[in-house]
Motif scaffolding. Structure first.
Motif, PDB file in Angstrom:
ATOM      1  N   ALA A 101      -4.444  25.761  10.257  1.00 23.66           N
ATOM      2  CA  ALA A 101      -3.345  26.740  10.155  1.00 23.66           C
ATOM      3  C   ALA A 101      -3.056  26.120   8.387  1.00 23.66           C
ATOM      4  CB  ALA A 101      -2.445  27.232  10.598  1.00 23.66           C
ATOM      5  N   ARG A 102      -2.552  24.343   8.317  1.00 21.71           N
ATOM      6  CA  ARG A 102      -1.751  24.504   7.146  1.00 21.71           C
ATOM      7  C   ARG A 102      -2.881  23.914   6.358  1.00 21.71           C
ATOM      8  NH1 ARG A 102       2.052  22.292  10.476  1.00 21.71           N
ATOM      9  NH2 ARG A 102       0.157  20.308  11.049  1.00 21.71           N
ATOM     10  N   GLY A 103      -4.251  23.481   6.653  1.00 16.79           N
ATOM     11  CA  GLY A 103      -5.455  22.903   6.173  1.00 16.79           C
ATOM     12  C   GLY A 103      -5.911  24.328   5.115  1.00 16.79           C
ATOM     13  N   CYS A 104      -6.485  24.941   5.935  1.00 18.20           N
ATOM     14  CA  CYS A 104      -6.826  26.846   5.522  1.00 18.20           C
ATOM     15  C   CYS A 104      -5.914  26.957   4.336  1.00 18.20           C
ATOM     16  CB  CYS A 104      -7.009  27.366   7.175  1.00 18.20           C
ATOM     17  SG  CYS A 104      -8.621  29.216   6.333  1.00 18.20           S
ATOM     18  N   ASP A 105      -5.263  27.296   4.935  1.00 16.65           N
ATOM     19  CA  ASP A 105      -4.097  27.980   3.532  1.00 16.65           C
ATOM     20  C   ASP A 105      -3.967  26.877   2.513  1.00 16.65           C
ATOM     21  OD1 ASP A 105      -2.685  29.735   5.150  1.00 16.65           O
ATOM     22  OD2 ASP A 105      -1.000  28.578   5.451  1.00 16.65           O
ATOM     23  N   GLU A 106      -4.182  25.065   2.240  1.00 17.61           N
ATOM     24  CA  GLU A 106      -4.407  24.192   0.870  1.00 17.61           C
ATOM     25  C   GLU A 106      -5.852  24.475   0.718  1.00 17.61           C
ATOM     26  OE1 GLU A 106      -3.016  20.977   2.459  1.00 17.61           O
ATOM     27  OE2 GLU A 106      -1.256  22.251   3.244  1.00 17.61           O
ATOM     28  N   GLY A 107      -6.820  25.614   1.592  1.00 14.64           N
ATOM     29  CA  GLY A 107      -8.209  25.237   0.755  1.00 14.64           C
ATOM     30  C   GLY A 107      -8.096  24.073   1.047  1.00 14.64           C
ATOM     31  N   LEU A 108      -8.110  23.396   2.338  1.00 13.40           N
ATOM     32  CA  LEU A 108      -9.165  21.716   2.842  1.00 13.40           C
ATOM     33  C   LEU A 108     -10.180  22.826   3.604  1.00 13.40           C
ATOM     34  CD1 LEU A 108      -5.799  19.658   3.847  1.00 13.40           C
ATOM     35  CD2 LEU A 108      -6.583  20.314   1.828  1.00 13.40           C
ATOM     36  N   ARG A 172       3.529  10.653  23.476  1.00  7.19           N
ATOM     37  CA  ARG A 172       2.309   9.970  22.079  1.00  7.19           C
ATOM     38  C   ARG A 172       3.186  10.571  20.925  1.00  7.19           C
ATOM     39  NH1 ARG A 172      -1.070  15.087  19.222  1.00  7.19           N
ATOM     40  NH2 ARG A 172      -2.472  14.025  17.879  1.00  7.19           N
ATOM     41  N   LYS A 173       2.692   9.180  19.786  1.00  3.36           N
ATOM     42  CA  LYS A 173       3.587   9.034  18.381  1.00  3.36           C
ATOM     43  C   LYS A 173       3.223   9.824  16.995  1.00  3.36           C
ATOM     44  CE  LYS A 173       4.892   5.163  16.196  1.00  3.36           C
ATOM     45  NZ  LYS A 173       5.114   3.199  15.644  1.00  3.36           N
ATOM     46  N   ARG A 174       3.808  11.930  17.805  1.00  2.00           N
ATOM     47  CA  ARG A 174       4.065  12.154  17.339  1.00  2.00           C
ATOM     48  C   ARG A 174       5.270  13.715  17.583  1.00  2.00           C
ATOM     49  NH1 ARG A 174      -1.002  15.594  14.332  1.00  2.00           N
ATOM     50  NH2 ARG A 174       0.563  16.330  14.033  1.00  2.00           N
ATOM     51  N   ALA A 175       5.608  14.584  16.890  1.00  2.00           N
ATOM     52  CA  ALA A 175       6.900  15.080  17.072  1.00  2.00           C
ATOM     53  C   ALA A 175       6.094  15.893  18.234  1.00  2.00           C
ATOM     54  CB  ALA A 175       7.183  15.757  15.546  1.00  2.00           C
ATOM     55  N   ILE A 176       5.211  16.828  17.424  1.00  2.00           N
ATOM     56  CA  ILE A 176       4.442  18.126  18.350  1.00  2.00           C
ATOM     57  C   ILE A 176       4.098  17.581  19.706  1.00  2.00           C
ATOM     58  CG2 ILE A 176       1.651  17.399  17.491  1.00  2.00           C
ATOM     59  CD1 ILE A 176       1.593  19.734  17.121  1.00  2.00           C
ATOM     60  N   TYR A 194      10.424  27.988  22.037  1.00  2.00           N
ATOM     61  CA  TYR A 194      10.291  28.020  20.480  1.00  2.00           C
ATOM     62  C   TYR A 194      11.633  28.609  20.214  1.00  2.00           C
ATOM     63  CZ  TYR A 194       6.205  25.597  21.240  1.00  2.00           C
ATOM     64  OH  TYR A 194       4.733  24.491  21.077  1.00  2.00           O
ATOM     65  N   LYS A 195      11.740  29.374  21.012  1.00  2.00           N
ATOM     66  CA  LYS A 195      13.735  29.864  20.138  1.00  2.00           C
ATOM     67  C   LYS A 195      14.414  29.222  19.788  1.00  2.00           C
ATOM     68  CE  LYS A 195      16.629  33.801  21.126  1.00  2.00           C
ATOM     69  NZ  LYS A 195      16.776  34.640  22.234  1.00  2.00           N
ATOM     70  N   GLU A 196      14.455  27.854  20.939  1.00  2.00           N
ATOM     71  CA  GLU A 196      15.456  27.354  20.796  1.00  2.00           C
ATOM     72  C   GLU A 196      15.427  26.477  19.848  1.00  2.00           C
ATOM     73  OE1 GLU A 196      18.867  25.563  22.027  1.00  2.00           O
ATOM     74  OE2 GLU A 196      17.831  26.696  22.214  1.00  2.00           O
ATOM     75  N   LEU A 197      14.237  25.646  19.333  1.00  2.00           N
ATOM     76  CA  LEU A 197      13.830  24.740  18.161  1.00  2.00           C
ATOM     77  C   LEU A 197      13.641  25.501  16.982  1.00  2.00           C
ATOM     78  CD1 LEU A 197      10.171  22.971  19.505  1.00  2.00           C
ATOM     79  CD2 LEU A 197      12.391  21.958  19.217  1.00  2.00           C
ATOM     80  N   GLY A 198      13.448  26.915  16.976  1.00  2.00           N
ATOM     81  CA  GLY A 198      13.904  27.794  15.522  1.00  2.00           C
ATOM     82  C   GLY A 198      14.982  27.530  14.939  1.00  2.00           C
ATOM     83  N   THR A 199      15.738  26.677  15.843  1.00  2.00           N
ATOM     84  CA  THR A 199      17.360  26.125  15.110  1.00  2.00           C
ATOM     85  C   THR A 199      17.176  25.527  14.953  1.00  2.00           C
ATOM     86  OG1 THR A 199      18.353  26.182  17.752  1.00  2.00           O
ATOM     87  CG2 THR A 199      18.028  28.059  16.816  1.00  2.00           C
ATOM     88  N   PHE A 339       4.466  28.499  14.525  1.00  2.00           N
ATOM     89  CA  PHE A 339       6.100  27.514  14.909  1.00  2.00           C
ATOM     90  C   PHE A 339       5.626  26.247  13.546  1.00  2.00           C
ATOM     91  CE2 PHE A 339       8.093  23.532  15.838  1.00  2.00           C
ATOM     92  CZ  PHE A 339       9.287  24.620  15.873  1.00  2.00           C
ATOM     93  N   TRP A 340       4.743  25.228  14.377  1.00  2.00           N
ATOM     94  CA  TRP A 340       4.133  24.040  13.799  1.00  2.00           C
ATOM     95  C   TRP A 340       3.971  24.088  12.659  1.00  2.00           C
ATOM     96  CZ3 TRP A 340       5.803  20.239  15.479  1.00  2.00           C
ATOM     97  CH2 TRP A 340       6.628  19.690  16.848  1.00  2.00           C
ATOM     98  N   VAL A 341       2.779  25.493  11.976  1.00  2.00           N
ATOM     99  CA  VAL A 341       2.813  25.538  10.764  1.00  2.00           C
ATOM    100  C   VAL A 341       3.885  25.592   9.426  1.00  2.00           C
ATOM    101  CG1 VAL A 341       1.466  27.278   8.962  1.00  2.00           C
ATOM    102  CG2 VAL A 341       0.075  26.685  10.725  1.00  2.00           C
ATOM    103  N   ASP A 342       4.703  26.213  10.414  1.00  2.00           N
ATOM    104  CA  ASP A 342       6.403  26.668   9.157  1.00  2.00           C
ATOM    105  C   ASP A 342       7.566  25.237   9.563  1.00  2.00           C
ATOM    106  OD1 ASP A 342       5.533  28.944   8.785  1.00  2.00           O
ATOM    107  OD2 ASP A 342       6.257  29.581  10.536  1.00  2.00           O
ATOM    108  N   HIS A 343       7.510  24.320  10.683  1.00  2.00           N
ATOM    109  CA  HIS A 343       7.845  23.896  11.094  1.00  2.00           C
ATOM    110  C   HIS A 343       7.199  22.013  10.849  1.00  2.00           C
ATOM    111  CE1 HIS A 343      11.469  26.716  10.440  1.00  2.00           C
ATOM    112  NE2 HIS A 343      10.531  27.282  11.784  1.00  2.00           N
ATOM    113  N   GLY A 344       6.203  22.384  10.922  1.00  2.00           N
ATOM    114  CA  GLY A 344       5.508  20.627  11.207  1.00  2.00           C
ATOM    115  C   GLY A 344       6.011  19.529  10.166  1.00  2.00           C
TER     116      GLY A 344
END
Length: 357
Positions: A101-108, A172-176, A194-199, A339-344
């Motif tokens: 999603a992020r890459g598509c928005d950025e034209g990758l 796994r060595k990532r936040a996600i 995700y409601k909790e992670l949104g704060t 959520f991960w697009v917005d905050h990843g």
């Protein structure tokens, strides 16, 4: 690509005429005459071996397009350099939903014309994106060696309980994934994660929970590592892609999964902007979306198919290992790509800094 019928042997033509879609996309003996080679990049291990058997080799045989494989761990920076410079060393890449999603928005990535590659209606919901086509439905869950660990863990609370279950954990060595798991371990219901992670308080809560287990964690970066570590006794339990454990079980190891609190989502095929083989890449995606190819793939490794007909054809012994089966789906949490697009980006930066401490 137009089929030049008069250049093809009649028998070859009728062999492929049964698939109008693939015929229209040029998967013919005419296409086979072109000496073309494209690079497809995935996450390696058992998953990519299954892709090779079900997708890469059959596509190459039918289309005449050579497929060179490579592996990565989801590093977007390398893809961005390729797309920005217009010199892509890779053509098709397997990618997670938020990164797509992020890459598509950025034209990758190259936009897909769904009418050209078979239509969206053949696929399950959310499988057809503007810049990507779902390659599989994956699950991430707790895995353990049932011959070594008794009693069996039942939840993320058990995963965090180093007194009851002493020993190393693989993560796994990532936040996600890890932030979701940490909140569930801390008592948050899957529906509220995700409601909790949104704060800010929710994110702080997740990192505080990760602090508790950090001294016991062995970080994995390749999908093949969790099953290997369990078999070697390096970890007592681990987060893992569910399909890897199903593959290990099929290979004779008594590895098992904990489905409650599992996370599921989709990986996608995407074509990197700057690819010199866009037409062949689109034909590959169309091929990989065919039900026969997908059933064959699930027989090699238990990831969920994305074609509706393929999902209906799965035998019961395979369905039990698939995250979206009727028995497993109600116990899992669908990953929130948006959520991960917005905050990843910010969360991955914080995670990397935290992991390095």
């Amino acid at each position: 690509m137009t089929l030049h019928r008069n250049t093809c042997h009649k028998r070859s033509f009728f062999k492929i005429a049964v698939s109008p879609l693939l015929l229209a996309l040029g998967l013919s003996c005419g296409a086979a005459q072109a000496a073309e080679n494209m690079v497809v990049v995935g996450y390696g291990g058992a998953g990519q071996k299954a892709q090779d058997a079900a997708f890469f080799q059959p596509f190459s045989k039918q289309s005449g397009v050579g497929v060179t494989q490579s592996e990565y761990n989801g590093e977007m920076a390398r893809i961005k350099v390729m797309a920005d410079t217009g010199h892509a060393d890779w053509d098709v890449v397997q990618i997670e939903g938020p990164d797509l999603a992020r890459g598509c928005d950025e034209g990758l990535f190259v936009p897909l014309d769904w009418q050209q590659i078979g239509g969206k209606e053949q696929l399950i919901p959310n499988a057809a994106k503007d810049c990507g086509s779902a390659a599989l439905v994956w699950g991430v869950a707790i895995a353990y060696d049932a011959d070594k660990l008794k009693p069996a863990p039942q939840s993320w609370a058990d995963f965090w309980d180093v007194q009851k279950f002493p020993g190393k954990r693989g993560m796994r060595k990532r936040a996600i994934y890890n932030l979701e798991f940490a909140l569930m371990a801390d008592g948050v219901k899957p529906a509220d994660v995700y409601k909790e992670l949104g704060t800010k308080a929710g994110v702080d809560r997740a990192f505080a929970k990760l602090n508790q287990i950090k001294p016991y964690v062995q970080w994995w970066e390749a999908g093949a590592q969790p099953a290997q570590w369990l078999a070697a006794g390096d970890v007592v339990m681990t987060t893992t892609y569910t399909g890897r454990i199903a593959d290990a079980y099929k290979g004779g190891r008594n590895l098992q999964l904990v489905w409650p609190g599992s996370l599921y989502g989709m990986d996608y095929w995407a074509i990197i902007k700057g690819s010199q083989h866009v037409d062949s890449a689109k034909r590959f995606i169309a091929f990989a979306n065919q039900p026969d190819a997908q059933v064959d793939y699930v027989k090699h490794i238990a990831y969920g198919p994305t074609n509706k007909q393929a999902a209906e054809r799965l035998p019961s012994d395979l369905a039990g290992w698939v995250p979206t089966s009727t028995q497993n789906l109600p116990q899992g949490l669908a990953m929130d790509d948006e959520f991960w697009v917005d905050h990843g980006e910010e969360l991955e930066e914080r995670f990397n800094a935290w992991a390095a401490q």
